[in-house]
Motif scaffolding. Structure first.
Motif, PDB file in Angstrom:
ATOM      1  N   HIS A  18       4.311   5.157 -20.758  1.00 12.88           N
ATOM      2  CA  HIS A  18       3.373   4.865 -19.675  1.00 12.88           C
ATOM      3  C   HIS A  18       3.568   3.427 -19.213  1.00 12.88           C
ATOM      4  O   HIS A  18       3.605   2.505 -20.030  1.00 12.88           O
ATOM      5  CB  HIS A  18       1.922   5.051 -20.144  1.00 12.88           C
ATOM      6  N   LEU A  19       3.665   3.238 -17.902  1.00 13.11           N
ATOM      7  CA  LEU A  19       3.772   1.914 -17.301  1.00 13.11           C
ATOM      8  C   LEU A  19       2.576   1.697 -16.379  1.00 13.11           C
ATOM      9  O   LEU A  19       2.458   2.359 -15.344  1.00 13.11           O
ATOM     10  CB  LEU A  19       5.077   1.783 -16.505  1.00 13.11           C
ATOM     11  N   ALA A  30      11.618  -6.413 -11.085  1.00 10.48           N
ATOM     12  CA  ALA A  30      11.372  -7.010  -9.774  1.00 10.48           C
ATOM     13  C   ALA A  30      10.672  -6.025  -8.841  1.00 10.48           C
ATOM     14  O   ALA A  30       9.808  -6.413  -8.057  1.00 10.48           O
ATOM     15  CB  ALA A  30      12.687  -7.483  -9.159  1.00 10.48           C
ATOM     16  N   THR A  31      11.027  -4.758  -8.927  1.00 14.43           N
ATOM     17  CA  THR A  31      10.414  -3.736  -8.074  1.00 14.43           C
ATOM     18  C   THR A  31       8.971  -3.483  -8.469  1.00 14.43           C
ATOM     19  O   THR A  31       8.092  -3.343  -7.609  1.00 14.43           O
ATOM     20  CB  THR A  31      11.195  -2.417  -8.151  1.00 14.43           C
ATOM     21  N   LEU A  32       8.684  -3.437  -9.753  1.00 15.76           N
ATOM     22  CA  LEU A  32       7.335  -3.131 -10.227  1.00 15.76           C
ATOM     23  C   LEU A  32       6.406  -4.330 -10.086  1.00 15.76           C
ATOM     24  O   LEU A  32       5.191  -4.162 -10.011  1.00 15.76           O
ATOM     25  CB  LEU A  32       7.366  -2.668 -11.683  1.00 15.76           C
ATOM     26  N   GLY A  33       6.961  -5.547 -10.092  1.00 13.32           N
ATOM     27  CA  GLY A  33       6.176  -6.762  -9.963  1.00 13.32           C
ATOM     28  C   GLY A  33       5.914  -7.094  -8.511  1.00 13.32           C
ATOM     29  O   GLY A  33       6.081  -6.239  -7.627  1.00 13.32           O
ATOM     30  N   PRO A  34       5.477  -8.358  -8.258  1.00 17.91           N
ATOM     31  CA  PRO A  34       5.494  -9.508  -9.172  1.00 17.91           C
ATOM     32  C   PRO A  34       4.304  -9.606 -10.123  1.00 17.91           C
ATOM     33  O   PRO A  34       4.267 -10.468 -10.977  1.00 17.91           O
ATOM     34  CB  PRO A  34       5.487 -10.694  -8.206  1.00 17.91           C
ATOM     35  N   GLY A  35       3.315  -8.744  -9.963  1.00 18.99           N
ATOM     36  CA  GLY A  35       2.177  -8.764 -10.874  1.00 18.99           C
ATOM     37  C   GLY A  35       2.554  -8.255 -12.256  1.00 18.99           C
ATOM     38  O   GLY A  35       3.633  -7.704 -12.465  1.00 18.99           O
ATOM     39  N   PRO A  36       1.658  -8.440 -13.252  1.00 19.77           N
ATOM     40  CA  PRO A  36       1.958  -8.024 -14.627  1.00 19.77           C
ATOM     41  C   PRO A  36       1.972  -6.507 -14.785  1.00 19.77           C
ATOM     42  O   PRO A  36       1.117  -5.804 -14.240  1.00 19.77           O
ATOM     43  CB  PRO A  36       0.819  -8.645 -15.437  1.00 19.77           C
ATOM     44  N   VAL A  37       2.965  -6.011 -15.518  1.00 16.86           N
ATOM     45  CA  VAL A  37       3.099  -4.590 -15.839  1.00 16.86           C
ATOM     46  C   VAL A  37       2.907  -4.428 -17.353  1.00 16.86           C
ATOM     47  O   VAL A  37       3.405  -5.240 -18.131  1.00 16.86           O
ATOM     48  CB  VAL A  37       4.480  -4.050 -15.425  1.00 16.86           C
ATOM     49  N   GLN A  38       2.184  -3.405 -17.746  1.00 16.36           N
ATOM     50  CA  GLN A  38       1.946  -3.147 -19.160  1.00 16.36           C
ATOM     51  C   GLN A  38       2.571  -1.818 -19.558  1.00 16.36           C
ATOM     52  O   GLN A  38       2.439  -0.821 -18.845  1.00 16.36           O
ATOM     53  CB  GLN A  38       0.449  -3.132 -19.471  1.00 16.36           C
ATOM     54  N   ALA A  39       3.272  -1.809 -20.701  1.00 20.78           N
ATOM     55  CA  ALA A  39       3.940  -0.604 -21.195  1.00 20.78           C
ATOM     56  C   ALA A  39       3.269  -0.126 -22.471  1.00 20.78           C
ATOM     57  O   ALA A  39       2.873  -0.942 -23.319  1.00 20.78           O
ATOM     58  CB  ALA A  39       5.416  -0.872 -21.453  1.00 20.78           C
ATOM     59  N   SER A  40       3.129   1.178 -22.601  1.00 20.85           N
ATOM     60  CA  SER A  40       2.613   1.778 -23.831  1.00 20.85           C
ATOM     61  C   SER A  40       3.281   3.129 -24.018  1.00 20.85           C
ATOM     62  O   SER A  40       3.600   3.820 -23.050  1.00 20.85           O
ATOM     63  CB  SER A  40       1.086   1.922 -23.776  1.00 20.85           C
ATOM     64  N   TRP A  41       3.488   3.502 -25.275  1.00 20.50           N
ATOM     65  CA  TRP A  41       4.133   4.774 -25.597  1.00 20.50           C
ATOM     66  C   TRP A  41       3.075   5.783 -26.044  1.00 20.50           C
ATOM     67  O   TRP A  41       2.351   5.544 -26.996  1.00 20.50           O
ATOM     68  CB  TRP A  41       5.180   4.586 -26.692  1.00 20.50           C
ATOM     69  N   THR A  92      -4.477   6.043 -10.411  1.00 18.13           N
ATOM     70  CA  THR A  92      -4.635   5.095 -11.520  1.00 18.13           C
ATOM     71  C   THR A  92      -3.592   3.982 -11.533  1.00 18.13           C
ATOM     72  O   THR A  92      -3.777   2.978 -12.212  1.00 18.13           O
ATOM     73  CB  THR A  92      -4.564   5.831 -12.870  1.00 18.13           C
ATOM     74  N   GLY A  93      -2.480   4.150 -10.813  1.00 16.81           N
ATOM     75  CA  GLY A  93      -1.410   3.162 -10.841  1.00 16.81           C
ATOM     76  C   GLY A  93      -0.585   3.222 -12.104  1.00 16.81           C
ATOM     77  O   GLY A  93      -0.007   2.211 -12.519  1.00 16.81           O
ATOM     78  N   ILE A  94      -0.493   4.395 -12.724  1.00 16.05           N
ATOM     79  CA  ILE A  94       0.276   4.559 -13.953  1.00 16.05           C
ATOM     80  C   ILE A  94       1.506   5.429 -13.690  1.00 16.05           C
ATOM     81  O   ILE A  94       1.390   6.531 -13.136  1.00 16.05           O
ATOM     82  CB  ILE A  94      -0.571   5.195 -15.076  1.00 16.05           C
ATOM     83  N   ILE A  95       2.665   4.910 -14.072  1.00 12.59           N
ATOM     84  CA  ILE A  95       3.897   5.695 -14.052  1.00 12.59           C
ATOM     85  C   ILE A  95       4.105   6.300 -15.433  1.00 12.59           C
ATOM     86  O   ILE A  95       4.083   5.590 -16.438  1.00 12.59           O
ATOM     87  CB  ILE A  95       5.113   4.833 -13.686  1.00 12.59           C
ATOM     88  N   THR A  96       4.306   7.605 -15.482  1.00 15.08           N
ATOM     89  CA  THR A  96       4.609   8.289 -16.738  1.00 15.08           C
ATOM     90  C   THR A  96       6.061   8.739 -16.700  1.00 15.08           C
ATOM     91  O   THR A  96       6.462   9.477 -15.798  1.00 15.08           O
ATOM     92  CB  THR A  96       3.690   9.505 -16.948  1.00 15.08           C
ATOM     93  N   VAL A  97       6.838   8.260 -17.672  1.00 11.77           N
ATOM     94  CA  VAL A  97       8.257   8.624 -17.779  1.00 11.77           C
ATOM     95  C   VAL A  97       8.432   9.483 -19.026  1.00 11.77           C
ATOM     96  O   VAL A  97       8.009   9.087 -20.122  1.00 11.77           O
ATOM     97  CB  VAL A  97       9.159   7.384 -17.866  1.00 11.77           C
ATOM     98  N   ILE A  98       9.058  10.638 -18.873  1.00 12.98           N
ATOM     99  CA  ILE A  98       9.285  11.557 -19.999  1.00 12.98           C
ATOM    100  C   ILE A  98      10.781  11.707 -20.229  1.00 12.98           C
ATOM    101  O   ILE A  98      11.533  12.040 -19.302  1.00 12.98           O
ATOM    102  CB  ILE A  98       8.647  12.929 -19.735  1.00 12.98           C
TER     103      ILE A  98
END
Length: 243
Positions: A62-63, A44-55, A14-20
């Protein structure tokens, strides 16, 4: 208070990073914009495209990463894996970790989260299809299909070769195809799975070998090739093939 730890994983389907986090973050932290939440190095590492964050909740972030060809996370992860330690993890760092938890809680956080690269289910495969013969005024469309349909994987298009076909006499083929090479590069940069080659980028009575490679975060790859003949006259039928 306590020493706060954080760990994460990338779901490569899915391309989602989950940080706990081991403690609850503050409401103010969860309302921060991404630029105010993550460090410049991580952005810079996660880009250069847009990254979306949600809790998901007060301890789970979730990134959502951009398409795989617009993020540097796979390159960073492979670089980490190739080191002497070879742990296969990357670090996400936060901009202002000292203020991420409720004032007075006593929680102490260093600002790092170790992210593990998750496994990809299923086999990695790509199939290049298109017409085997095209006429002098016909568009040559190539389609790189993949079986898994996951987020993970970057396509790379190349023109491998061009050779004359021994047919009737006429204008010899060009000695180079710089514009066609540029088209392959721009298609790769855009992450496109379909490319249309106009007649003016090719020569009549010439055989072209195209290749596409699909590479995942681990560095594993699948490759497929297709040979297409560009003839001077009209070709009445289209003969699709794949390799």
């Amino acid at each position: 208070g306590a020493l706060v730890t954080a760990a994460g994983a990338l779901d490569r389907s899915t391309g989602i990073i989950t940080v706990i986090f081991s403690a609850l973050t503050s409401a103010a932290t969860r309302s921060r914009t991404l630029d105010n939440l993550l460090s410049l190095a991580t952005l810079a590492t996660l880009g250069p495209g847009p990254v979306q964050a949600s809790w998901f909740n007060a301890s789970t972030l979730h990134l959502q990463l951009p398409p795989a060809h617009l993020t540097g996370i796979c390159i960073a992860w492979r670089a980490s894996r190739s080191t002497a330690i070879g742990v296969g993890e990357i670090n996400i760092t936060f901009r202002d970790p000292a203020t991420m938890f409720e004032p007075g809680s006593g929680d102490v956080y260093g600002g790092e989260a170790h992210v593990h690269m998750g496994a990809t289910e299923g086999s990695l495969s790509v199939f290049l299809s298109g017409p085997r013969d095209v006429g002098g005024c016909q568009q040559l469309q190539l389609d790189a299909g993949r079986m898994d349909g996951s987020w993970d994987g970057v396509l790379r298009w190349t023109l491998e070769s061009s050779t004359s076909i021994n047919t009737t006499a006429g204008t010899p083929p060009r000695s180079n195809h710089d514009d066609l090479d540029t088209l392959m590069e721009s298609t790769s940069s855009a992450g496109k799975a379909i490319v249309s080659v106009p007649p003016n980028m090719t020569s009549a009575n010439t055989k072209y070998t195209f290749a596409v490679r699909l590479t995942n975060c681990h560095g594993n790859f699948s490759e497929s090739k297709l040979v297409a003949n560009r003839f001077r006259g009209m070709v009445p039928g289209v003969y699709p093939t794949s390799g």
